[in-house]
Design a protein around this motif. Structure first.
Motif, PDB file in Angstrom:
ATOM      1  N   ASN A 134      40.942 -25.058  91.884  1.00 10.64           N
ATOM      2  CA  ASN A 134      40.763 -23.745  92.504  1.00 10.64           C
ATOM      3  C   ASN A 134      40.918 -23.787  94.010  1.00 10.64           C
ATOM      4  OD1 ASN A 134      40.292 -22.382  90.040  1.00 10.64           O
ATOM      5  ND2 ASN A 134      38.256 -23.315  90.002  1.00 10.64           N
ATOM      6  N   GLU A 171      47.381 -23.229  94.128  1.00 13.82           N
ATOM      7  CA  GLU A 171      47.424 -24.076  92.934  1.00 13.82           C
ATOM      8  C   GLU A 171      48.241 -23.478  91.785  1.00 13.82           C
ATOM      9  OE1 GLU A 171      43.584 -25.076  91.361  1.00 13.82           O
ATOM     10  OE2 GLU A 171      44.068 -27.207  91.280  1.00 13.82           O
ATOM     11  N   ASN A 172      48.526 -22.174  91.864  1.00 16.94           N
ATOM     12  CA  ASN A 172      49.325 -21.567  90.794  1.00 16.94           C
ATOM     13  C   ASN A 172      50.817 -21.499  91.125  1.00 16.94           C
ATOM     14  OD1 ASN A 172      47.097 -21.323  89.230  1.00 16.94           O
ATOM     15  ND2 ASN A 172      46.754 -19.141  89.642  1.00 16.94           N
ATOM     16  N   GLY A 228      47.371 -24.689  80.284  1.00 20.10           N
ATOM     17  CA  GLY A 228      47.352 -23.951  81.540  1.00 20.10           C
ATOM     18  C   GLY A 228      48.711 -23.456  82.006  1.00 20.10           C
ATOM     19  N   ARG A 248      48.762 -19.652  82.964  1.00 17.46           N
ATOM     20  CA  ARG A 248      47.736 -19.117  83.854  1.00 17.46           C
ATOM     21  C   ARG A 248      48.240 -17.995  84.766  1.00 17.46           C
ATOM     22  NH1 ARG A 248      49.233 -24.159  85.893  1.00 17.46           N
ATOM     23  NH2 ARG A 248      49.174 -24.426  88.172  1.00 17.46           N
ATOM     24  N   VAL A 249      47.338 -17.048  84.996  1.00 18.74           N
ATOM     25  CA  VAL A 249      47.604 -15.923  85.893  1.00 18.74           C
ATOM     26  C   VAL A 249      46.353 -15.722  86.748  1.00 18.74           C
ATOM     27  CG1 VAL A 249      49.165 -14.610  84.400  1.00 18.74           C
ATOM     28  CG2 VAL A 249      46.702 -14.294  84.165  1.00 18.74           C
ATOM     29  N   SER A 250      46.519 -14.999  87.845  1.00 19.05           N
ATOM     30  CA  SER A 250      45.345 -14.651  88.634  1.00 19.05           C
ATOM     31  C   SER A 250      44.944 -13.219  88.331  1.00 19.05           C
ATOM     32  CB  SER A 250      45.647 -14.785  90.132  1.00 19.05           C
ATOM     33  OG  SER A 250      45.883 -16.127  90.459  1.00 19.05           O
ATOM     34  N   LYS A 264      40.820 -14.672  90.234  1.00 22.12           N
ATOM     35  CA  LYS A 264      40.435 -15.869  89.473  1.00 22.12           C
ATOM     36  C   LYS A 264      41.561 -16.291  88.543  1.00 22.12           C
ATOM     37  CE  LYS A 264      35.485 -15.067  88.986  1.00 22.12           C
ATOM     38  NZ  LYS A 264      35.479 -13.603  89.121  1.00 22.12           N
ATOM     39  N   THR A 265      41.706 -17.604  88.357  1.00 22.72           N
ATOM     40  CA  THR A 265      42.723 -18.101  87.431  1.00 22.72           C
ATOM     41  C   THR A 265      42.237 -17.919  86.005  1.00 22.72           C
ATOM     42  OG1 THR A 265      43.577 -19.687  89.012  1.00 22.72           O
ATOM     43  CG2 THR A 265      43.979 -20.157  86.689  1.00 22.72           C
ATOM     44  N   ARG A 266      43.065 -17.262  85.191  1.00 24.19           N
ATOM     45  CA  ARG A 266      42.720 -17.074  83.775  1.00 24.19           C
ATOM     46  C   ARG A 266      43.876 -17.566  82.927  1.00 24.19           C
ATOM     47  NH1 ARG A 266      38.903 -12.995  83.346  1.00 24.19           N
ATOM     48  NH2 ARG A 266      38.531 -13.898  81.303  1.00 24.19           N
ATOM     49  N   GLU A 316      52.551 -13.027  91.517  1.00 25.42           N
ATOM     50  CA  GLU A 316      52.390 -14.423  91.129  1.00 25.42           C
ATOM     51  C   GLU A 316      52.888 -14.624  89.695  1.00 25.42           C
ATOM     52  OE1 GLU A 316      48.574 -16.863  91.772  1.00 25.42           O
ATOM     53  OE2 GLU A 316      48.651 -16.595  89.598  1.00 25.42           O
ATOM     54  N   ARG A 333      55.787 -17.136  88.450  1.00 22.75           N
ATOM     55  CA  ARG A 333      55.572 -18.197  87.462  1.00 22.75           C
ATOM     56  C   ARG A 333      56.479 -18.041  86.244  1.00 22.75           C
ATOM     57  NH1 ARG A 333      51.769 -21.781  87.693  1.00 22.75           N
ATOM     58  NH2 ARG A 333      51.711 -21.920  85.424  1.00 22.75           N
TER      59      ARG A 333
END
Ligand SMILES: Cc1cc2nc3c(=O)[nH]c(=O)nc-3n(C[C@H](O)[C@H](O)[C@H](O)COP(=O)(O)OP(=O)(O)OC[C@H]3O[C@@H](n4cnc5c(N)ncnc54)[C@H](O)[C@@H]3O)c2cc1C
Ligand code: SF4
Ligand code: FES
Lengths: 495, 276
Positions: free
Chosen positions: A272, A276-277, B222, B225-227, B231-233, B251, B255
C-alpha cells in the motif's frame, strides 16, 4: 504402553543395524566430508527451467549415509515435524536397500520426494543432527538422502502403493489439494473412506504446482504422488470452489459426513505505497502462477507474462527467491532482491539464497521501497528505495528494521514483484459464518484433533497457520485425518 | 462436462454460447461470473453469466471477439467442450426494491446487464434501460432487454439505429424526466467512467460491474486489483460490483492495457493462422 522412543530403540537393536554400526569406526564416519549436491552450472541453469539439483548418485548417497552415526538418541528426529525415523531410512541407504529406505520414509511422510526438495532442513532435522550439535561439523545431508531414496523408488517403477482397508462407504470431503489436503486424502483412503478432493483451480497440488517453480520442484514429481492417490481410489474434482460451486451444506446433503479445509493462504499482500498499482508491478502469486500454472513462458500457451530487463523483487522468503530466480530465467539482465532486513534474517531456505547468489541475483538488503513511478502508459520505470538499519529486537526476536531518514535513492526498474507474504484464503470462512476464525482470518482448531468450531469440520495447513511450510501442512493433515477418523468412528458408534 | 449445447451468432463480433454446467447453473445469481479456459494451453478469462437454466443445467455466456481466446471461443461449435469452467465467482448483485432503477449498458456489457435488469424488475422495480453501441449491428439482446424494461432507449454513435448519441445522452434523457433511485452501469471502462459522471451530477447512487484482467478469479493473484475510494480492492472477490462514483477509472483503464502490445501481437499472429 510402548512409546515411540521404545520403538526407535528396539528397531535400532535389530541385527542389521548393529552390524552396520560395527562395520565402520565412528572416527572414520565423522572424517567423511558432507556430500556436495551435483548441480547444473549456475550460468547455464539461470537460462533454463530444469531442476537445479541433479540428485546424488548411488555411491554418493551410500557414502553420505555412512556419515550418520545411528545415534542412541537420534536428536534429528525431534527436529522433524512429522517424526520420520531418520536413522532407519539412512541406514537402509547405507545398506544399499534403497526401496526399503523409501518405505521407511513413507511410514510417516506421504511426499518424501517433495519434502526432500523443499523442506528447510537447516532449521529442522539437520539443525538437530549430532554433527551440528556436538561436533560442530556439517550435518548429515538428511534432505538430500530423503530425496535420493524417494527418487530411486519413483525411477525404479516399483512405487509401493499402500494397501487400502475395506471400503466403509463413508464419504469425506477434502477442500483444497495442497500438501495438507493430499496428506488427509492419503490417510483417509487407507482407512477405507470414500474420499473426494475439491480444488478451485484446474490443477491439483496447490502451491506445489502454482507457486514453487519447476527448477526447484518438477511438476512431474507431484503428479506421480497424485497418481498414487488416484490409484488408491481418491477422487479429484477440479474447478470446484467449495463455498460457491457448492456449499458445505450442499455437500452434506450429498452425503459427505466430514470435511477437511486445507484451502491455504493464497491471498497476496501489498505494501500500500504510492504507485503500487502501476502496470508491471505484480504479486509474486500472479508472477509465479502465470509462469508455473499457466506456462506463460512457453510461446505455445496463450497466457502472457511480462519479462523485464530490470526486475526488483520485494521480500526475503522462498516466494521472493522463486520469483527473482524465475525473472533471471525469463531473461532479465538485472534481478534484484530488495529486503528490509539483513541477509541472515531472510526466511528463505539457505540453499535458495545460495542458489540465487550463484545465479547472479543482486541482494539489496536493508532496503525498502517507498514509492513507484511510471511512464506515460503507466508502466513502472523507477522506484524510490529507502535504506534501513537494524534496531531493537521485535516480538519475533529479530532486530527491527528502522528507516534511515534522508537515505532515499532511485532504482531503475521495468518489472516489480511484491513477495511480502500472503493472508488466509477467505472463501470458506466467508461462506460459513459459524466457523470461528482469528483476527488474522485463520481458522481456529483444536490442536490435537484439528477440529474447528463446527463439528465434523477439520482444518490444517496455511489456512490455520498463515503462511507456513509444506511439511507443517502435511503434518496437520495427518493429525486432522486421525481426528476425523476418531470422530467418524464415534459418530457411527452412536448411530 | 462444459459441453456447448447451443450457439447463436448475435452479430459479426458477438456469439452466445449455452454451456452445460449444472452446478453453476444451480448456484448462480445475477452479477456472478465464471472463469473459462478453452483447452490445456489456454488462458483463464472471466466471463459474466448472462443467463442460466437450473432445470436444464446450463449457463449462457456472451462473448465478443477481441483477442485470441475470445476469437477461439467464437469458433467453437455445438458439441464442443470447454476444458475448464469454474464458478460462480464474485458477489451477486444486491437486488432489492429501490423504486426506479436505471440500467445502462454499452456494447457487449448489455449481456451481463440483462440478468441484473431482470432481477430488479422481478423484485418489483420500475426498470428504465439504455443500451448503446457504435452502430446498429453491435446492438445485442434488444428484445430480451425490452422484455424486462418499462422503457428502453437505444443509442448508436452513428445514428444507424435508435437515437444518435452516446449512452450518457440516453441516460440524461431519463434522469431529466424521472426521479431515479439507483443506476447500474456495465460496459467498456471508458463508458462506465462517463456514465457514472453523469449519474453523479444527478446524485443517483450507482453501481458499476468491472471486468478487469484476471488469472485465477479466487483472490489469489491480485491481477484484478482496482482502487475504490482510495483503497486497493480485488475485483474477483471484493466485486465485481462497486460504488461507481468511487472507482478510479483512469487507473483501471491503464491496468486493462497492461498486456495490450503482447495481446495485439498474439492476436495478429493467430489471425494469420485462422485466415490460412
Ligand atoms: C512460491 C512459494 C514457495 C514456497 N516454498 C516453500 C519451500 O521451499 N518449503 C516449504 O516448506 N514451504 C514453501 N512454501 C510454503 C508452502 O508451499 C505452503 O506452506 C503449503 O503449500 C501450504 O499447504 P496447504 O495445503 O495448506 O495449502 P496450499 O498449498 O496453498 O493449497 C490450498 C489449495 O486449496 C485451494 N482452495 C482454496 N480455497 C478453496 C475452496 N474454497 N474450494 C476448493 N479449493 C480451494 C487452492 O486453490 C489451493 O490449490 C512456499 C510457498 C510459496 C507460495
Ligand atoms: S542426529 Fe545426525 S548422526 Fe545422529 S542419527 Fe540423526 S542424522 Fe544420524
Ligand atoms: S483474478 Fe487473481 S486475485 Fe482476482
Amino acid at each position: 504402553m510402548e512409546t515411540i522412543s521404545d520403538i526407535l530403540k528396539s528397531e535400532r537393536q535389530q541385527a542389521w543395524r548393529d552390524e552396520l554400526r560395527k562395520s565402520m569406526k565412528a572416527k572414520e564416519r565423522t572424517s567423511i566430508p558432507r556430500v556436495k549436491m551435483p548441480e547444473q552450472d549456475p550460468h547455464v541453469r539461470n537460462k533454463n527451467h530444469s531442476e537445479v539439483n541433479l540428485g546424488l548418485t548411488d555411491e554418493m548417497a551410500i557414502k553420505e549415509a555412512q556419515r550418520c552415526l545411528d545415534c542412541v538418541d537420534p536428536t534429528c528426529i525431534t527436529g522433524c515435524p512429522v517424526g520420520i525415523n531418520i536413522p532407519k531410512f539412512i541406514k537402509r541407504i547405507e545398506q544399499g536397500e534403497f526401496l526399503e529406505s523409501a518405505k521407511t520414509l513413507k511410514e510417516t511422510n506421504a511426499l518424501p520426494a517433495v519434502c526432500g526438495r523443499v523442506c528447510p532442513q537447516e532449521v529442522q532435522c539437520e539443525a538437530n543432527c549430532f554433527y551440528v550439535q556436538k561436533l560442530k561439523k556439517d550435518p548429515v545431508a538428511i534432505g538430500f538422502l530423503e530425496r535420493f531414496a524417494a527418487d530411486y523408488e519413483r525411477n525404479s517403477g516399483n512405487i509401493s502403493v499402500p494397501g487400502v482397508d475395506n471400503k466403509n462407504g463413508i464419504k469425506v470431503a477434502v477442500i483444497g489439494s495442497g500438501p495438507a489436503g493430499l496428506a488427509v486424502a492419503g490417510d483417509m483412503i487407507k482407512w477405507g473412506y470414500d474420499v473426494t478432493v475439491f480444488e478451485a483451480l484446474h490443477e491439483i497440488g496447490g502451491v506445489l504446482k502454482y507457486g514453487i517453480p519447476e527448477f526447484r520442484l518438477p511438476n512431474e514429481i507431484v503428479d506421480v504422488e497424485i497418481d498414487n492417490l488416484k490409484q488408491m481410489g481418491v477422487k479429484f474434482e477440479t474447478n470446484f470452489i467449495v463455498g460457491t460451486t457448492a456449499t458445505v451444506d450442499d455437500l452434506r446433503k450429498e452425503g459427505f459426513e466430514a470435511f477437511f479445509v486445507g484451502s491455504g493462504a493464497g491471498l497476496p499482500k501489498f505494501m500500500n505505497i504510492p504507485g503500487e498499482n502501476y502496470r508491471r508491478i505484480f504479486s509474486s502469486n500472479e508472477y509465479l502462477t502465470r509462469v508455473n500454472l499457466m506456462n506463460a513462458a512457453n510461446p505455445d500457451y496463450d497466457t502472457p507474462v511480462f519479462s523485464g530487463k530490470n526486475v526488483a523483487v520485494i521480500g526475503g522468503g522462498n516466494t521472493a527467491m522463486d520469483s527473482v530466480r524465475t525473472s533471471k530465467r525469463l531473461g532479465a539482465d538485472r534481478s534484484m532482491i530488495i529486503y528490509r532486513r539483513s541477509i541472515e534474517e531472510m526466511p528463505a531456505r539457505v540453499e535458495e539464497v545460495k542458489h540465487a547468489q550463484e545465479e547472479g541475483v543482486e541482494f539489496m538488503n536493508l532496503n525498502s521501497p517507498v514509492e513507484y513511478f511510471a511512464d506515460e502508459k503507466g508502466n513502472v520505470n523507477k522506484m524510490l528505495v529507502q535504506k534501513m538499519e537494524l534496531g531493537e529486537p521485535d516480538s519475533s526476536g529479530r532486530r527491527r528494521p528502522v528507516p534511515l531518514e534522508g537515505s532515499e535513492y532511485e532504482v531503475k526498474v521495468d518489472t516489480v514483484v511484491v513477495a511480502i507474504g500472503v493472508s488466509p484464503n477467505p472463501l470458506i470462512p466467508a461462506s460459513m459464518p459459524e466457523l470461528e476464525v482469528t483476527d488474522w482470518g485463520t481458522i481456529k482448531v483444536d490442536k490435537d484433533t484439528m477440529q474447528s468450531s463446527v463439528e465434523g469440520i477439520f482444518a490444517g495447513g496455511d489456512i490455520v497457520r498463515g503462511g507456513a511450510t509444506v511439511i507443517l501442512a502435511m503434518g496437520d493433515g495427518r493429525k486432522a485425518a486421525k481426528g476425523m477418523h476418531e470422530y467418524l468412528k464415534s459418530k457411527v458408534g452412536k448411530k | 462436462m462444459n459441453k456447448i449445447v447451443e450457439k447463436e451468432q448475435l452479430n459479426n463480433n458477438v456469439v452466445k454460447l449455452v454451456i452445460h454446467a449444472p452446478r453453476i447453473a444451480r448456484k448462480r445469481k445475477a452479477g456472478h461470473f465464471v472463469i473459462v479456459k478453452i483447452n490445456k494451453k489456454g488462458e483463464r478469462i472471466p466471463l459474466t453469466i448472462a443467463d442460466a437454466d437450473a432445470a436444464k443445467g446450463t449457463i449462457t455466456l456472451v462473448i465478443q471477439k477481441v483477442g485470441v481466446t475470445s476469437h477461439k471461443l467464437s469458433l467453437m461449435e455445438e458439441g464442443d467442450s470447454l476444458a475448464d469452467v469454474v464458478g460462480p465467482l464474485g458477489h451477486a448483485t444486491e437486488i432489492y426494491k429501490a423504486g426506479t432503477v436505471l440500467c445502462a449498458g454499452g456494447g457487449v456489457g448489455v449481456a451481463p446487464l440483462l440478468p441484473i435488469a431482470r432481477a430488479f424488475k422481478k423484485a418489483g422495480n420500475r426498470v428504465l434501460s439504455v443500451i448503446a453501441a457504435r452502430n446498429r449491428d453491435l446492438i445485442i439482446l434488444e428484445d430480451e432487454m425490452r422484455e424486462c424494461s418499462d422503457e428502453l432507449i437505444i443509442m448508436t454513435d452513428d445514428g444507424s439505429y435508435g437515437k444518435q448519441g452516446l449512452v450518457t445522452h440516453g441516460m440524461e434523457e431519463i434522469l431529466d424526466m424521472v426521479k431515479v433511485n439507483l443506476a447500474v452501469t456495465i460496459g467498456p471502462a471508458i463508458m462506465m467512467k462517463f456514465a457514472s459522471m453523469t449519474t453523479k451530477k444527478y446524485n443517483v447512487p450507482t453501481i458499476a460491474s468491472l471486468n478487469t484482467i484476471m488469472v485465477d478469479g479466487t483472490g489469489m493473484c491480485g491481477a484484478c486489483r482496482v482502487s475504490v475510494d482510495g483503497k486497493t480492492r480485488f475485483v474477483c472477490v471484493d466485486g465485481p460490483e462497486f460504488d461507481a462514483h468511487k472507482i478510479d477509472y483512469d487507473e483501471m483503464i491503464m491496468r486493462l492495457g497492461a498486456y495490450e502490445d503482447m495481446e495485439r501481437e498474439a492476436y495478429e499472429k493467430y489471425l494469420e493462422t485462422v485466415s490460412k
